[in-house]
Structures are given as C-alpha cells and as structure tokens.
Scaffold this motif. Structure first.
Motif, PDB file in Angstrom:
ATOM      1  N   GLY A  88      35.160  51.472  50.715  1.00 55.92           N
ATOM      2  CA  GLY A  88      34.159  50.498  51.090  1.00 55.92           C
ATOM      3  C   GLY A  88      32.769  51.109  50.988  1.00 55.92           C
ATOM      4  O   GLY A  88      32.582  52.303  51.198  1.00 55.92           O
ATOM      5  N   SER A  89      31.785  50.268  50.636  1.00 55.07           N
ATOM      6  CA  SER A  89      30.425  50.765  50.490  1.00 55.07           C
ATOM      7  C   SER A  89      29.446  49.677  50.901  1.00 55.07           C
ATOM      8  O   SER A  89      29.576  48.530  50.461  1.00 55.07           O
ATOM      9  CB  SER A  89      30.170  51.190  49.035  1.00 55.07           C
ATOM     10  N   THR A  90      28.483  50.038  51.745  1.00 60.07           N
ATOM     11  CA  THR A  90      27.497  49.077  52.229  1.00 60.07           C
ATOM     12  C   THR A  90      26.100  49.666  52.111  1.00 60.07           C
ATOM     13  O   THR A  90      25.815  50.736  52.660  1.00 60.07           O
ATOM     14  CB  THR A  90      27.763  48.709  53.702  1.00 60.07           C
ATOM     15  N   MET A  91      25.238  48.977  51.379  1.00 60.21           N
ATOM     16  CA  MET A  91      23.832  49.359  51.248  1.00 60.21           C
ATOM     17  C   MET A  91      23.693  50.845  50.907  1.00 60.21           C
ATOM     18  O   MET A  91      24.412  51.355  50.059  1.00 60.21           O
ATOM     19  CB  MET A  91      23.085  49.017  52.542  1.00 60.21           C
ATOM     20  N   GLY A  92      22.771  51.543  51.584  1.00 58.69           N
ATOM     21  CA  GLY A  92      22.557  52.950  51.319  1.00 58.69           C
ATOM     22  C   GLY A  92      21.546  53.506  52.306  1.00 58.69           C
ATOM     23  O   GLY A  92      20.914  52.772  53.074  1.00 58.69           O
ATOM     24  N   ARG A 112      43.731  53.516  36.447  1.00 53.41           N
ATOM     25  CA  ARG A 112      44.673  54.584  36.118  1.00 53.41           C
ATOM     26  C   ARG A 112      45.272  55.143  37.408  1.00 53.41           C
ATOM     27  O   ARG A 112      44.688  54.972  38.496  1.00 53.41           O
ATOM     28  CB  ARG A 112      43.968  55.704  35.358  1.00 53.41           C
ATOM     29  N   PRO A 113      46.407  55.823  37.352  1.00 55.89           N
ATOM     30  CA  PRO A 113      46.923  56.499  38.547  1.00 55.89           C
ATOM     31  C   PRO A 113      45.873  57.443  39.121  1.00 55.89           C
ATOM     32  O   PRO A 113      45.235  58.203  38.395  1.00 55.89           O
ATOM     33  CB  PRO A 113      48.134  57.260  38.013  1.00 55.89           C
ATOM     34  N   GLY A 114      45.696  57.364  40.437  1.00 52.85           N
ATOM     35  CA  GLY A 114      44.695  58.196  41.094  1.00 52.85           C
ATOM     36  C   GLY A 114      43.276  57.659  41.031  1.00 52.85           C
ATOM     37  O   GLY A 114      42.353  58.303  41.526  1.00 52.85           O
ATOM     38  N   GLY A 115      43.094  56.473  40.435  1.00 54.70           N
ATOM     39  CA  GLY A 115      41.763  55.900  40.291  1.00 54.70           C
ATOM     40  C   GLY A 115      41.237  55.290  41.577  1.00 54.70           C
ATOM     41  O   GLY A 115      41.917  55.236  42.602  1.00 54.70           O
ATOM     42  N   THR A 116      39.996  54.809  41.518  1.00 57.82           N
ATOM     43  CA  THR A 116      39.281  54.350  42.703  1.00 57.82           C
ATOM     44  C   THR A 116      38.705  52.957  42.500  1.00 57.82           C
ATOM     45  O   THR A 116      38.143  52.657  41.438  1.00 57.82           O
ATOM     46  CB  THR A 116      38.120  55.306  43.037  1.00 57.82           C
ATOM     47  N   ILE A 117      38.860  52.104  43.517  1.00 55.82           N
ATOM     48  CA  ILE A 117      38.114  50.850  43.586  1.00 55.82           C
ATOM     49  C   ILE A 117      37.041  51.019  44.645  1.00 55.82           C
ATOM     50  O   ILE A 117      37.337  51.414  45.773  1.00 55.82           O
ATOM     51  CB  ILE A 117      39.012  49.655  43.955  1.00 55.82           C
ATOM     52  N   VAL A 118      35.793  50.732  44.289  1.00 55.37           N
ATOM     53  CA  VAL A 118      34.688  50.764  45.243  1.00 55.37           C
ATOM     54  C   VAL A 118      34.272  49.320  45.499  1.00 55.37           C
ATOM     55  O   VAL A 118      33.933  48.594  44.569  1.00 55.37           O
ATOM     56  CB  VAL A 118      33.504  51.589  44.730  1.00 55.37           C
ATOM     57  N   VAL A 119      34.300  48.925  46.764  1.00 51.15           N
ATOM     58  CA  VAL A 119      34.093  47.524  47.142  1.00 51.15           C
ATOM     59  C   VAL A 119      32.820  47.390  47.972  1.00 51.15           C
ATOM     60  O   VAL A 119      32.641  48.091  48.974  1.00 51.15           O
ATOM     61  CB  VAL A 119      35.279  46.995  47.986  1.00 51.15           C
ATOM     62  N   CYS A 120      31.943  46.459  47.558  1.00 54.54           N
ATOM     63  CA  CYS A 120      30.723  46.221  48.339  1.00 54.54           C
ATOM     64  C   CYS A 120      30.589  44.772  48.791  1.00 54.54           C
ATOM     65  O   CYS A 120      29.624  44.425  49.479  1.00 54.54           O
ATOM     66  CB  CYS A 120      29.487  46.602  47.536  1.00 54.54           C
ATOM     67  N   GLY A 121      31.546  43.911  48.394  1.00 54.27           N
ATOM     68  CA  GLY A 121      31.428  42.506  48.765  1.00 54.27           C
ATOM     69  C   GLY A 121      32.652  41.723  48.345  1.00 54.27           C
ATOM     70  O   GLY A 121      33.581  42.263  47.729  1.00 54.27           O
ATOM     71  N   SER A 122      32.636  40.432  48.678  1.00 56.60           N
ATOM     72  CA  SER A 122      33.788  39.571  48.379  1.00 56.60           C
ATOM     73  C   SER A 122      33.298  38.133  48.221  1.00 56.60           C
ATOM     74  O   SER A 122      33.633  37.259  49.001  1.00 56.60           O
ATOM     75  CB  SER A 122      34.832  39.661  49.497  1.00 56.60           C
ATOM     76  N   THR A 123      32.486  37.897  47.190  1.00 55.93           N
ATOM     77  CA  THR A 123      31.837  36.600  47.041  1.00 55.93           C
ATOM     78  C   THR A 123      32.814  35.459  46.805  1.00 55.93           C
ATOM     79  O   THR A 123      32.511  34.309  47.108  1.00 55.93           O
ATOM     80  CB  THR A 123      30.824  36.639  45.879  1.00 55.93           C
ATOM     81  N   SER A 124      34.015  35.762  46.260  1.00 57.93           N
ATOM     82  CA  SER A 124      34.985  34.697  45.997  1.00 57.93           C
ATOM     83  C   SER A 124      36.005  34.533  47.116  1.00 57.93           C
ATOM     84  O   SER A 124      36.865  33.659  47.058  1.00 57.93           O
ATOM     85  CB  SER A 124      35.726  34.963  44.681  1.00 57.93           C
ATOM     86  N   GLY A 125      35.919  35.374  48.133  1.00 66.07           N
ATOM     87  CA  GLY A 125      36.867  35.306  49.236  1.00 66.07           C
ATOM     88  C   GLY A 125      37.223  36.692  49.721  1.00 66.07           C
ATOM     89  O   GLY A 125      37.337  37.628  48.920  1.00 66.07           O
ATOM     90  N   PRO A 126      37.428  36.857  51.032  1.00 66.94           N
ATOM     91  CA  PRO A 126      37.610  38.184  51.613  1.00 66.94           C
ATOM     92  C   PRO A 126      39.050  38.645  51.778  1.00 66.94           C
ATOM     93  O   PRO A 126      39.281  39.728  52.311  1.00 66.94           O
ATOM     94  CB  PRO A 126      36.964  38.020  52.991  1.00 66.94           C
ATOM     95  N   ASN A 127      40.039  37.867  51.349  1.00 66.35           N
ATOM     96  CA  ASN A 127      41.430  38.201  51.659  1.00 66.35           C
ATOM     97  C   ASN A 127      42.303  38.287  50.408  1.00 66.35           C
ATOM     98  O   ASN A 127      43.204  37.475  50.216  1.00 66.35           O
ATOM     99  CB  ASN A 127      42.010  37.161  52.631  1.00 66.35           C
ATOM    100  N   PRO A 128      42.062  39.270  49.556  1.00 65.79           N
ATOM    101  CA  PRO A 128      42.899  39.414  48.360  1.00 65.79           C
ATOM    102  C   PRO A 128      44.277  39.960  48.699  1.00 65.79           C
ATOM    103  O   PRO A 128      44.459  40.610  49.735  1.00 65.79           O
ATOM    104  CB  PRO A 128      42.120  40.421  47.513  1.00 65.79           C
ATOM    105  N   GLY A 129      45.253  39.707  47.814  1.00 67.11           N
ATOM    106  CA  GLY A 129      46.553  40.349  47.969  1.00 67.11           C
ATOM    107  C   GLY A 129      46.403  41.844  47.752  1.00 67.11           C
ATOM    108  O   GLY A 129      45.832  42.284  46.763  1.00 67.11           O
ATOM    109  N   ALA A 130      46.895  42.636  48.668  1.00 69.49           N
ATOM    110  CA  ALA A 130      46.615  44.073  48.636  1.00 69.49           C
ATOM    111  C   ALA A 130      47.401  44.824  47.565  1.00 69.49           C
ATOM    112  O   ALA A 130      46.959  45.853  47.083  1.00 69.49           O
ATOM    113  CB  ALA A 130      46.911  44.683  49.997  1.00 69.49           C
ATOM    114  N   ASP A 131      48.600  44.327  47.180  1.00 69.54           N
ATOM    115  CA  ASP A 131      49.448  45.031  46.216  1.00 69.54           C
ATOM    116  C   ASP A 131      49.683  46.465  46.680  1.00 69.54           C
ATOM    117  O   ASP A 131      49.393  47.439  45.985  1.00 69.54           O
ATOM    118  CB  ASP A 131      48.819  45.012  44.823  1.00 69.54           C
TER     119      ASP A 131
END
Length: 321
Positions: A267-271, A235-254
C-alpha cells in the motif's frame, strides 16, 4: 478574497455545492506562512470533499484544492506540501495517525491565498514552471513514492501501469521512463493508450488483455476492475503497489496465487516532504514536462470539475491565477 469552495456536503450531486466566489481573508498563525497562489491542480480528493467524505459537516464551507504553487511575501517561489501532521510527530508523516490534508481540516489552494505551516512551503526549483509545480504535491508525489520507495524496481525491469490517462498514471509513465524502466500501460481506449505512448510508454494494451510476458511490478489505482489482471500479470516474486481503488475497494484477493507465487502487495499513500523535495529535484534534473490535460483560469474551475467527474482527463487539470 477569491476562492473556489464547497458550500456544503452533497453526496449525490457534488457539483451542486461547488461555489466560485468570495471568502474571508485568512489569518496566519505563528509558524505558518501565507502563499499567494499562482497555480493549483485538481484531484479526485476534491470531488470526495464535495461529497462530504473525509470531512466533518461543521468544516464547511471549505476552500478546495490540495496542491499548488505560488510565492511567499518576500517573493520566494514555493510548492505546497499538503500533508499537515502533528508537530510532535517524527519520521514518515504519511504514517502519522493525526495527519490531515488540506481541505480536510484546513482551507485549500483554490484561492488567492493559502495558509500552511512554514515547512509545507517547499522551495520551487527554478527550472520548473508554476503550472507544472502545481501538479507535484498529490498525484506526482504519490507516483514517486510508489515507484522509488515502494516498488523495489531497478532500471531495466518491466513495470505495468493500470490506466493510461489519469494524473497518477501519467506521472508513473513519465517517471518510470526517465528512471530507465521498461514501461507497459493498459488503457480502455485507443486515445488513452496514445497518450501513454506519447509520454514514453514502451508498449500499451487494451484493459485486461493478456500481456506478452509477466512484469516485475504493477501499479494499481483502479481496484476491482483490474485487480485480477494485475495478479495474473506479475512474475513470481513480483510486487503490486496500490494507491487507490477508483472502480471499487473489494477485489477478489486470489490468495492461492498470492502465496504460491510469493507475490507482494504494497500500500502507498501520498508521500513525505523529503520525497517531494527529491521529486522536484528529479523532475528538474531529467527535464520531465508533466502532462497537463487541461489548463483553465480558476474562475472557470467548474469546467475542470465536470471534466474530471466525466472521466475526460488526459493528464492533470490545472487552475491558474
């Protein structure tokens, strides 16, 4: 002592360097403790170690395993926190530039004994078994930080988990449901989507399918294969939280969608150690039973590694002693 270790780096055939055998008994430096391992869980990080990623060649042989649960010499039951940082660092240890994980510099948990700084042996709540506690330190801790520290979600909001059956994904499903979120999940197969539904997902969808409504947050660990769908799902104003990229690290940013809809990418790594303490308390209080896809004696660790490398997972893979 008995151990499962990487004899040497092997980028092209990682399992060829996987060795089950004997390693020297560890020494215990001042301020560190020896933990007798009862259970330890497998992570993708262990495959990377076998490939030689994130570890110097002179660090081999390296005992594998970031996560584990066991006992101290006095019988205290503990869970391993696998981030080892600079003793002089204060604050969030995931931001310490000198931090390291077990298996990068220090020997890991797939052994009779693992040695860690005293602060990294976190007391285990009585209501959580050693097998279930052994999955907490990486996948579940990663999921907890993504959901409770990074996403900004509130109970009743809708979250989308990309991928239905991996360790982080199954943890997100169970934590999100217990926290009162509306949990949607994508999965490549009916079997994987069925696992998500069993764990509490309110709805599941084939990977890439148009959703019935936009969501408040997307939890990403897949990368290139799902990124475009994640962006469209928000939705507008929503959030993507990313912890990995198992299928590849270079997605189209849009980027146009990103700025026009004022989306947020976190971005989020471990804790942190405190987040692990909070996670353990939350799991015990809510009665969550973590999804274990495969449980094997440590002597049969190679079977678990093959299952992970082949993508045959339905939750966490745990080795026991």
């Amino acid at each position: 002592m008995f151990a499962v270790y990487a004899a040497e780096p092997n980028a092209d055939a990682p399992l060829e360097s996987l060795t089950v055998g004997e390693r020297p008994e560890p020494t215990v430096p001042d301020g560190w403790v020896a933990v007798k391992v009862r259970a330890a869980s497998l992570n993708g990080h262990d495959i990377w170690t076998l490939r030689g990623v994130g570890i110097k060649p002179d660090q081999f042989p390296m005992i594998l395993g970031c996560d584990g649960a066991g006992t101290l010499a006095d019988g205290t039951e503990v869970v391993i926190h696998s981030i080892i940082g600079d003793p002089d660092w204060s604050g969030d240890e995931t931001l310490d530039p000198r931090r390291t994980l077990l298996t990068e510099k220090y020997q890991g948990t797939f052994a009779d004994t693992v040695v860690v700084p005293a602060r990294n042996a976190v007391p285990k709540p009585a209501g959580i078994s050693s097998v279930h506690a052994a999955v907490m330190g990486t996948a579940w801790l990663t999921a907890y930080r993504m959901l409770f520290t990074k996403s900004g979600l509130k109970p009743g909001q809708t979250m989308l988990v990309q991928g239905a059956s991996g360790g982080v994904s199954t943890a997100l499903i169970q934590l999100g449901r217990a926290a009162g979120m509306r949990v949607w999940v994508t999965g490549r197969t009916e079997d994987k989507r069925a696992i998500a539904e069993k764990l509490g997902a309110h709805a599941t969808f084939p990977s890439g399918e148009r959703l019935p409504a936009r969501v408040d947050a997307v939890f990403e660990s897949v990368g290139e294969a799902t990124w475009a769908h994640s962006m469209r799902a928000l939705r507008p104003g929503g959030t993507i939280v990313v912890c990995g990229s198992t299928s590849g690290p270079n997605p189209g940013a849009d980027l146009q969608r990103l700025f026009f809809l004022q989306l947020r990418v976190e971005g989020s790594t471990m804790g942190t150690r405190q987040e692990l303490v909070d996670l353990l308390s939350f799991v015990e209080a809510t009665g969550i039973t973590p999804q274990i896809g495969l449980e094997l004696p440590m002597e049969r660790a190679a079977e678990g590694f093959h299952a992970m490398l082949d993508g045959n997972t339905a939750g966490k893979i745990v080795f026991t002693r």
